[in-house]
Design a protein around this motif. Structure first.
Motif, PDB file in Angstrom:
ATOM      1  N   GLU A   5       0.863  -1.180   0.000  1.00  0.00           N
ATOM      2  CA  GLU A   5       0.000   0.000   0.000  1.00  0.00           C
ATOM      3  C   GLU A   5       0.903   1.235   0.000  1.00  0.00           C
ATOM      4  OE1 GLU A   5      -3.719   1.173   2.625  1.00  0.00           O
ATOM      5  OE2 GLU A   5      -1.831   1.438   3.724  1.00  0.00           O
ATOM      6  N   MET A   6       0.635   2.145  -0.931  1.00  0.00           N
ATOM      7  CA  MET A   6       1.398   3.386  -1.034  1.00  0.00           C
ATOM      8  C   MET A   6       0.599   4.498  -0.368  1.00  0.00           C
ATOM      9  SD  MET A   6       2.647   4.977  -4.601  1.00  0.00           S
ATOM     10  CE  MET A   6       3.287   6.608  -4.773  1.00  0.00           C
ATOM     11  N   ASP A   7       1.263   5.312   0.439  1.00  0.00           N
ATOM     12  CA  ASP A   7       0.603   6.416   1.129  1.00  0.00           C
ATOM     13  C   ASP A   7       1.442   7.672   0.960  1.00  0.00           C
ATOM     14  OD1 ASP A   7      -1.293   7.772   2.638  1.00  0.00           O
ATOM     15  OD2 ASP A   7      -0.754   6.815   4.531  1.00  0.00           O
ATOM     16  N   TRP A   8       0.850   8.813   1.236  1.00  0.00           N
ATOM     17  CA  TRP A   8       1.544  10.107   1.216  1.00  0.00           C
ATOM     18  C   TRP A   8       1.487  10.661   2.628  1.00  0.00           C
ATOM     19  CZ3 TRP A   8       4.860  12.852  -1.447  1.00  0.00           C
ATOM     20  CH2 TRP A   8       4.974  14.222  -1.225  1.00  0.00           C
ATOM     21  N   LYS A   9       2.652  10.968   3.205  1.00  0.00           N
ATOM     22  CA  LYS A   9       2.737  11.479   4.568  1.00  0.00           C
ATOM     23  C   LYS A   9       3.416  12.844   4.569  1.00  0.00           C
ATOM     24  CE  LYS A   9       1.252   7.789   6.797  1.00  0.00           C
ATOM     25  NZ  LYS A   9       0.088   7.726   7.603  1.00  0.00           N
ATOM     26  N   GLU A  10       2.867  13.752   5.355  1.00  0.00           N
ATOM     27  CA  GLU A  10       3.463  15.065   5.548  1.00  0.00           C
ATOM     28  C   GLU A  10       3.531  15.354   7.043  1.00  0.00           C
ATOM     29  OE1 GLU A  10       1.887  18.360   3.274  1.00  0.00           O
ATOM     30  OE2 GLU A  10       1.261  17.011   1.672  1.00  0.00           O
ATOM     31  N   ASP A  11       4.671  15.896   7.469  1.00  0.00           N
ATOM     32  CA  ASP A  11       4.800  16.373   8.839  1.00  0.00           C
ATOM     33  C   ASP A  11       5.628  17.659   8.812  1.00  0.00           C
ATOM     34  OD1 ASP A  11       7.590  15.669   8.851  1.00  0.00           O
ATOM     35  OD2 ASP A  11       7.090  13.655   9.545  1.00  0.00           O
ATOM     36  N   ALA A  12       6.018  18.147   9.950  1.00  0.00           N
ATOM     37  CA  ALA A  12       6.729  19.425  10.022  1.00  0.00           C
ATOM     38  C   ALA A  12       8.083  19.385   9.314  1.00  0.00           C
ATOM     39  CB  ALA A  12       6.914  19.828  11.479  1.00  0.00           C
ATOM     40  N   LEU A  13       8.678  18.209   9.187  1.00  0.00           N
ATOM     41  CA  LEU A  13      10.026  18.112   8.619  1.00  0.00           C
ATOM     42  C   LEU A  13      10.103  17.496   7.231  1.00  0.00           C
ATOM     43  CD1 LEU A  13      11.928  16.941  11.817  1.00  0.00           C
ATOM     44  CD2 LEU A  13      11.792  19.253  10.876  1.00  0.00           C
ATOM     45  N   SER A  14       9.065  16.796   6.798  1.00  0.00           N
ATOM     46  CA  SER A  14       9.168  16.118   5.503  1.00  0.00           C
ATOM     47  C   SER A  14       7.802  15.855   4.883  1.00  0.00           C
ATOM     48  CB  SER A  14       9.910  14.785   5.670  1.00  0.00           C
ATOM     49  OG  SER A  14       9.137  13.886   6.433  1.00  0.00           O
ATOM     50  N   SER A  15       7.850  15.550   3.615  1.00  0.00           N
ATOM     51  CA  SER A  15       6.677  15.060   2.895  1.00  0.00           C
ATOM     52  C   SER A  15       7.186  14.010   1.912  1.00  0.00           C
ATOM     53  CB  SER A  15       5.943  16.191   2.181  1.00  0.00           C
ATOM     54  OG  SER A  15       6.801  16.896   1.328  1.00  0.00           O
ATOM     55  N   LYS A  16       6.551  12.820   1.937  1.00  0.00           N
ATOM     56  CA  LYS A  16       7.063  11.736   1.106  1.00  0.00           C
ATOM     57  C   LYS A  16       6.029  10.631   0.945  1.00  0.00           C
ATOM     58  CE  LYS A  16       9.235   9.599   5.127  1.00  0.00           C
ATOM     59  NZ  LYS A  16      10.472   9.124   5.718  1.00  0.00           N
ATOM     60  N   PHE A  17       6.242   9.837  -0.096  1.00  0.00           N
ATOM     61  CA  PHE A  17       5.473   8.616  -0.263  1.00  0.00           C
ATOM     62  C   PHE A  17       6.073   7.568   0.666  1.00  0.00           C
ATOM     63  CE2 PHE A  17       4.576  10.541  -4.446  1.00  0.00           C
ATOM     64  CZ  PHE A  17       3.202  10.478  -4.419  1.00  0.00           C
ATOM     65  N   VAL A  18       5.222   6.808   1.327  1.00  0.00           N
ATOM     66  CA  VAL A  18       5.662   5.717   2.188  1.00  0.00           C
ATOM     67  C   VAL A  18       4.909   4.458   1.775  1.00  0.00           C
ATOM     68  CG1 VAL A  18       6.299   7.171   4.144  1.00  0.00           C
ATOM     69  CG2 VAL A  18       3.988   6.293   3.982  1.00  0.00           C
ATOM     70  N   PHE A  19       5.477   3.307   2.105  1.00  0.00           N
ATOM     71  CA  PHE A  19       4.905   2.031   1.684  1.00  0.00           C
ATOM     72  C   PHE A  19       4.665   1.130   2.879  1.00  0.00           C
ATOM     73  CE2 PHE A  19       7.160   3.803  -1.848  1.00  0.00           C
ATOM     74  CZ  PHE A  19       6.349   3.528  -2.932  1.00  0.00           C
ATOM     75  N   ASN A  20       3.503   0.477   2.880  1.00  0.00           N
ATOM     76  CA  ASN A  20       3.200  -0.585   3.832  1.00  0.00           C
ATOM     77  C   ASN A  20       3.312  -1.871   3.025  1.00  0.00           C
ATOM     78  OD1 ASN A  20       2.253  -2.300   5.786  1.00  0.00           O
ATOM     79  ND2 ASN A  20       0.144  -1.602   5.656  1.00  0.00           N
ATOM     80  N   ASN A  21       4.433  -2.557   3.190  1.00  0.00           N
ATOM     81  CA  ASN A  21       4.761  -3.709   2.363  1.00  0.00           C
ATOM     82  C   ASN A  21       4.658  -4.994   3.187  1.00  0.00           C
ATOM     83  OD1 ASN A  21       6.000  -5.670   0.779  1.00  0.00           O
ATOM     84  ND2 ASN A  21       7.577  -4.283   0.017  1.00  0.00           N
ATOM     85  N   PRO A  22       3.685  -5.853   2.882  1.00  0.00           N
ATOM     86  CA  PRO A  22       3.515  -7.094   3.657  1.00  0.00           C
ATOM     87  C   PRO A  22       4.612  -8.128   3.409  1.00  0.00           C
ATOM     88  CG  PRO A  22       2.047  -7.106   1.781  1.00  0.00           C
ATOM     89  CD  PRO A  22       2.695  -5.736   1.816  1.00  0.00           C
ATOM     90  N   ASN A  23       5.467  -7.898   2.423  1.00  0.00           N
ATOM     91  CA  ASN A  23       6.523  -8.855   2.077  1.00  0.00           C
ATOM     92  C   ASN A  23       7.801  -8.659   2.883  1.00  0.00           C
ATOM     93  OD1 ASN A  23       4.921  -9.864  -0.196  1.00  0.00           O
ATOM     94  ND2 ASN A  23       5.336  -7.866  -1.066  1.00  0.00           N
ATOM     95  N   ILE A  24       7.902  -7.577   3.650  1.00  0.00           N
ATOM     96  CA  ILE A  24       9.127  -7.274   4.372  1.00  0.00           C
ATOM     97  C   ILE A  24       9.333  -8.265   5.520  1.00  0.00           C
ATOM     98  CG2 ILE A  24      10.249  -5.583   5.877  1.00  0.00           C
ATOM     99  CD1 ILE A  24       9.082  -3.387   4.136  1.00  0.00           C
ATOM    100  N   THR A  25      10.533  -8.861   5.549  1.00  0.00           N
ATOM    101  CA  THR A  25      10.889  -9.781   6.630  1.00  0.00           C
ATOM    102  C   THR A  25      11.883  -9.146   7.595  1.00  0.00           C
ATOM    103  OG1 THR A  25      12.632 -10.771   5.263  1.00  0.00           O
ATOM    104  CG2 THR A  25      10.454 -11.837   5.236  1.00  0.00           C
ATOM    105  N   ASP A  26      12.571  -8.078   7.167  1.00  0.00           N
ATOM    106  CA  ASP A  26      13.521  -7.379   8.022  1.00  0.00           C
ATOM    107  C   ASP A  26      13.711  -5.975   7.471  1.00  0.00           C
ATOM    108  OD1 ASP A  26      15.332  -7.013  10.099  1.00  0.00           O
ATOM    109  OD2 ASP A  26      17.028  -7.855   8.986  1.00  0.00           O
TER     110      ASP A  26
END
Length: 103
Positions: free
Chosen positions: A70-91
């Protein structure tokens, strides 16, 4: 996510609209890192995903590393970026910049 789709729609309204291509590169202490780039058209074996009125291109070499993500867009006081929730990550590394997927 709807937030990512909204951000992608905004990018497509720029003076030179381009497609966003998602891939992975060998990088970092955990092995892989996401790589985003603008392209004019998909490469020969790239996967094109149309969802929620937006289109993204998936690098064919990255497909099995990020399938189901799942791709998301996050913004906070220091950054703005696309982030990923990847169910395949093992580490993942402690800073969150690189990851490993199961085989």
């Amino acid at each position: 996510t709807p937030t990512a789709a909204e951000r992608l729609r905004a990018l497509m309204k720029s003076p030179t609209p381009q497609l966003l291509r998602i891939g992975v590169r060998n990088k970092g202490c955990a092995g892989l890192s996401y790589h985003l780039e603008y392209v004019d058209k998909p490469a020969k074996f790239d996967e094109v995903v149309d969802q929620d009125g937006v289109r993204v291109v998936i690098d064919s070499k990255a497909l099995f590393s990020i399938i189901g993500s799942e791709m998301d867009w996050k913004e906070d006081a220091l950054s703005s970026k696309f982030v990923f929730n990847n169910p395949n990550i093992t580490d993942a590394c402690g800073c969150g910049e690189s990851f490993t997927v199961g085989s």
